[in-house]
Each structure stands twice: as structure tokens, then as C-alpha cells.
Write an enzyme that holds these catalytic residues in place. Structure first.
Site, PDB file in Angstrom:
ATOM      1  N   HIS A  27       0.831  -1.203   0.000  1.00  0.00           N
ATOM      2  CA  HIS A  27       0.000   0.000   0.000  1.00  0.00           C
ATOM      3  C   HIS A  27       0.869   1.259   0.000  1.00  0.00           C
ATOM      4  O   HIS A  27       0.552   2.241  -0.669  1.00  0.00           O
ATOM      5  CB  HIS A  27      -0.911   0.024   1.232  1.00  0.00           C
ATOM      6  CG  HIS A  27      -1.925  -1.084   1.256  1.00  0.00           C
ATOM      7  ND1 HIS A  27      -3.028  -1.062   2.086  1.00  0.00           N
ATOM      8  CD2 HIS A  27      -2.009  -2.246   0.571  1.00  0.00           C
ATOM      9  CE1 HIS A  27      -3.740  -2.164   1.907  1.00  0.00           C
ATOM     10  NE2 HIS A  27      -3.132  -2.901   0.994  1.00  0.00           N
ATOM     11  N   ASP A 125      -6.566   3.937   2.947  1.00  0.00           N
ATOM     12  CA  ASP A 125      -6.598   2.680   2.212  1.00  0.00           C
ATOM     13  C   ASP A 125      -7.728   1.806   2.761  1.00  0.00           C
ATOM     14  O   ASP A 125      -8.505   2.232   3.624  1.00  0.00           O
ATOM     15  CB  ASP A 125      -5.246   1.971   2.242  1.00  0.00           C
ATOM     16  CG  ASP A 125      -4.799   1.588   3.653  1.00  0.00           C
ATOM     17  OD1 ASP A 125      -5.593   1.731   4.599  1.00  0.00           O
ATOM     18  OD2 ASP A 125      -3.638   1.152   3.799  1.00  0.00           O
ATOM     19  N   GLN A 355      13.883  -3.232  -8.422  1.00  0.00           N
ATOM     20  CA  GLN A 355      12.992  -3.968  -9.326  1.00  0.00           C
ATOM     21  C   GLN A 355      12.576  -3.164 -10.549  1.00  0.00           C
ATOM     22  O   GLN A 355      12.585  -3.691 -11.669  1.00  0.00           O
ATOM     23  CB  GLN A 355      11.749  -4.434  -8.556  1.00  0.00           C
ATOM     24  CG  GLN A 355      10.760  -5.218  -9.417  1.00  0.00           C
ATOM     25  CD  GLN A 355       9.817  -6.036  -8.602  1.00  0.00           C
ATOM     26  OE1 GLN A 355      10.222  -6.981  -7.928  1.00  0.00           O
ATOM     27  NE2 GLN A 355       8.538  -5.712  -8.641  1.00  0.00           N
TER      28      GLN A 355
END
Length: 479
Positions: A27, A125, A355
């Protein structure tokens, strides 16, 4: 907070958005990017409150928060006391407590910010939606930023109705759940909270959270109609505006990642020849499955980068809240002789791997992923086909969607107890890297990348959607 310094809000007359993120790495990454865009592109001030579930918070978690630009004010919320947790509390319960215990602090901060400058909105959230009362008290709208795909949001918004209509356990259902525009959701692909006994507190908490999600003023979803054309379908009767504002992925200056050993190694490999393997910040495999994955990589004879984590025998999300300093960093869990036999063919790293930079490198040909939504979006944004290896949460649903509906992924063949053999690993790699199927996926991934990049451009639909919401918030702050 380690090297991360809390950034205090500066005195400003710009309307301010208060963002509250639960202690979930998946999140926090898009929350940081959303806050950055609100501040940089839409004339709003942004304060990001992020909760923690471990003391101290993991280095990875703090690094994500620290990646927020200086224009975003950061406030770290304190960890709840250890005795506040029931024995054996699951990750969602721990995340919920980390938010609930801090609602008084959130209320205090909201009032202080509102006294300093116009407060425009509270953004939470799915875990933090219970803090919506704070928005009511200070007189601002509350929006939910849903960091998973529309398909999962649709399931949650329909869950109270599904729950009322269904007889028996969800896990025993023979017919899939069918939602408008989505692939059928089979029982074995449901999130763990829906597979639990319907009489359990785990399931009851999940349904309660789903009901609370309907009590916000609007929902932002980290997706795009290019990936999920059905966004917004099936909203009849829900009376909630839904805005696709993605794909929002972690953005870092490329220069910050160039020094990592992975990047230098990739520079020496042929174009499209490398398989990148990572199960995200939280995903873990058992010792046996880790060994089988290693042997499958060796069997495939493809070049690879593997961001490996220490195995966890009892949990597929054993690193959900990150790993702590001092953890064993040896590679003694890999098959004997594996490192020697694959020297030159692959690179195994136990350090943090950049990444987004790896996926953006021309040498990478496919991505073995746990199907976490951030990883899926990062792969899409770089046009990289995927091998889907789902582990927990909504990841099985993500895998089905990306393979069947979107057409940029294959799923590794699973056997008994969802075990994937070395032959299954090698076969999936061959399907994704060589032949007509691989070529179709590469073409589709490239098309999807171009459309998704345009969505986030100055004239893109995601940028326009966020601009419209920002204007609504500015108008509400003037009132």
C-alpha cells in the site's frame, strides 16, 4: 525511524490532503506516488501518515517512505503496544490495530493541519477506512485509495450481497463468482479471508471491512481501463464514484539504481535473455519449494536474476512487514552445488533489488512474480511478460486476470498442495521466453506498456481523472 527524518508540514495556504496508509508495503508504495503527484502536478499540499506494525519498522518499509519527495510531508505513526495484539494475530488484524490505535493521533494532526491551512480531503486505504470519522469531524470528504485492482474492489463491494445470498462455505462453492466484466472467480482463487469459516472472526472482520468501504465519498483505484476495461461496470446500486488513476508505481531516479550489482551484470547479457525472479517484499516459499525453484532455474538453462528471501515453512507471506536487521543472510537453504553450477548463468542476490530498474533493462525477457499488484503494474509499465506464481491475498485472482483476460502472462503448473516442480518451473520459463506464445505475450505487453504510459502522460486519462478529483477537493476546501 533510522535514517528517515519526519518532515513537518510547512506553513502554506495551498489546500492540503491528508493521506493515511496502513503498515502494508504494497500500500505504501502507491501511496507515496499518489502523494507525489498531488503535490507536484495538481497544486495540493500533501501529508502522508504511515503506520507501522513492527518495532522498529523494517529498513525496506522506511526506505519506501523516505523515497517520497521533499514536497510530501511525512509523519510516522507509533507502533501499537505489543500487549494490544491477541495471540496469533494475522497480518490484516495487525494492520487494522496499527491504524485503529492511532486514530486519536490522526484526529489531532488533522485538526492542527486544518488550523494552519485549508484541509481538502482525507485519503485512506482499505484498512484505514475505519478512520473516516476523522474526516467528518473536520468537515472534509474521505476517499479510499484502493491499491489493488478493480476486480478485487468489485468483489469486496459485492461481498455483503454475496454473503447474504450464499449457503455454505465459499471454499466449497462449485460455481464461480461472476462479476461484470471480470474473469470468473473460482473458489480456489479467493482471498484467504473468504476461504475461512464464515463463522470465524477472520471472515467476519473481512465482511465488516467490505461494508465500511461503501461509506466513503469516492474511490481511487490503482488501475487503468487499458488493463481492466470493466472498471466502473457493475456500479449500479453502489452509488459510489470510482476513478481509475493508475498505474501508479514506485518512481526513483534511474541514477540511484545504476550502482547495484544487478545492473552491471544485466549490461553484459543479451537482449531479452534474462528471467527476473522475485516474490515481492512479503512473499516467501518453503524450503522444499525454494530448492525446487532453484533446480528449475538450473534446468531451464536460461540466464536469471533471483532476488531470494530466506524460506518460511508456515507462511506464504512470512516477510509481509519486511525483514529486520540481523536476519541470517546466508544461502544455506539453496541446493548443494547450485551456486557453483549456475555461476555465470545466473545472479542470486539477498540484498534489496531495484525492481523497476531491472524490469526496465532491455536484457530482461520475463518476470517470475508472486502477482502482487505493484509488481504486476511495474511489469506492465516496462512491457515485460510474466510467469505468475501467486502466494496470498488476491494474487490468484490477479494471475487469472493477467493470463486469461489481459494476455501477458502464463501460470506455472501446480501439483498437490500447490507445489510446483522443477520441471514445471522450467516449462513455464520456456513458454514465456521461446516460441509463438512468448512472442504473442511480448507483443501484447509492448502494446499495453505504450497505452499505460500514455494514461499517465499530461494528456492521459489517469492524469485527467486525478486532476478532476483534485479540483473537487480544492473546491470543498474553499467552502
Amino acid at each position: 525511524m533510522g535514517k528517515l527524518q519526519e518532515r513537518k508540514p510547512a506553513c502554506t495556504e495551498r489546500p492540503r490532503v491528508l493521506l493515511l496508509c496502513s503498515p502494508c508495503m504494497g500500500h505504501l508504495i502507491p501511496f507515496v506516488e499518489l502523494a507525489r503527484r498531488l503535490a507536484a502536478d495538481h497544486g495540493l499540499a500533501a501529508t502522508l501518515l504511515f503506520a507501522s506494525a513492527t518495532s522498529p519498522p523494517s529498513e525496506q518499509y522506511l526506505a519506501v517512505a523516505a523515497a517520497a519527495p521533499d514536497a510530501v510531508d511525512l509523519v510516522a505513526l507509533p507502533v501499537p503496544p505489543p500487549d494490544a495484539l491477541p495471540p496469533g494475530a494475522r497480518e490484516r488484524e495487525r494492520a487494522e490495530l496499527a491504524v485503529a490505535s492511532n486514530i486519536p493521533r490522526v484526529r489531532e494532526l488533522a485538526r492542527a493541519l486544518a488550523a494552519d491551512a485549508p484541509l481538502a480531503a482525507l485519503v485512506v486505504d482499505m484498512v484505514g477506512v475505519r478512520a473516516r470519522g476523522v474526516a467528518e469531524e473536520v468537515g472534509v470528504p474521505v476517499y479510499m485509495f484502493f491499491t489493488s485492482p478493480w476486480m478485487t474492489l468489485s468483489l469486496l463491494l459485492h461481498l455483503p450481497g454475496i454473503d447474504a445470498a450464499r449457503v455454505g462455505e465459499h471454499r466449497d462453492a462449485t460455481e464461480p463468482i461472476r462479476l461484470p466484466g471480470c474473469v470468473p472467480i473460482h473458489a480456489h482463487d479467493l482471498p484467504a479471508s473468504m476461504l475461512a469459516d464464515r463463522s470465524s472472526s477472520m471472515y467476519a472482520g473481512f465482511v465488516s471491512m467490505a461494508k465500511a468501504m461503501k461509506q466513503v465519498d469516492g474511490i481511487l483505484v490503482n488501475t487503468t481501463r487499458e488493463i481492466e476495461p470493466a472498471v466502473g461496470d457493475g456500479m449500479d446500486g453502489l452509488e459510489l464514484p470510482v476513478h481509475p488513476v493508475g498505474p501508479l508505481v514506485w518512481t526513483r531516479p534511474a541514477a540511484e539504481d545504476r550502482g547495484h550489482e544487478c545492473m552491471g551484470w544485466l549490461d553484459q547479457q543479451p537482449r531479452g535473455s534474462v528471467v527476473y525472479v522475485s516474490f515481492g517484499s512479503g512473499g516467501t516459499l518453503t524450503w522444499q519449494q525454494t530448492a525446487e525453484l532453484a533446480l528449475g532455474l538450473e534446468l531451464s538453462q536460461c540466464r536469471f536474476i533471483w532476488a531470494v528471501k530466506r524460506p518460511h515453512q508456515s507462511s506464504a507471506n512470512g516477510a509481509f512487514f519486511g525483514t529486520q536487521n540481523g536476519e541470517d543472510t546466508s544461502l544455506d537453504f539453496l541446493p548443494e552445488g547450485f551456486m557453483e553450477r549456475t555461476r555465470g548463468l545466473g545472479l542470486v542476490t539477498r540484498s534489496w533489488a531495484p525492481q523497476t530498474a531491472i524490469l526496465g533493462h532491455p536484457s530482461v525477457g520475463c518476470f517470475v512474480t508472486h502477482c502482487g499488484w505493484n509488481s504486476v503494474l511495474e511489469s506492465v509499465m516496462n512491457g515485460v511478460p510474466m510467469i505468475m506464481w501467486p502466494l496470498y491475498a488476491e494474487q490468484n485472482m490477479n494471475a487469472a486476470m493477467m493470463e486469461v483476460q489481459v494476455g501477458v502472462a502464463v501460470r506455472a503448473k501446480v501439483g498437490l498442495d500447490r507445489f510446483i516442480s522443477k520441471e514445471g518451473v522450467a516449462s513455464a520459463i520456456q513458454r514465456a521466453m521461446v516460441g509463438e506464445e512468448a512472442e504473442r505475450m511480448r507483443k501484447r505487453a509492448s502494446e499495453l506498456r505504450e497505452k499505460s504510459v500514455h494514461d499517465l502522460s499530461k494528456d492521459g486519462c489517469a492524469t485527467h481523472a486525478l486532476a478532476q478529483i483534485a479540483n473537487v477537493w480544492k473546491c470543498s476546501s474553499r467552502k
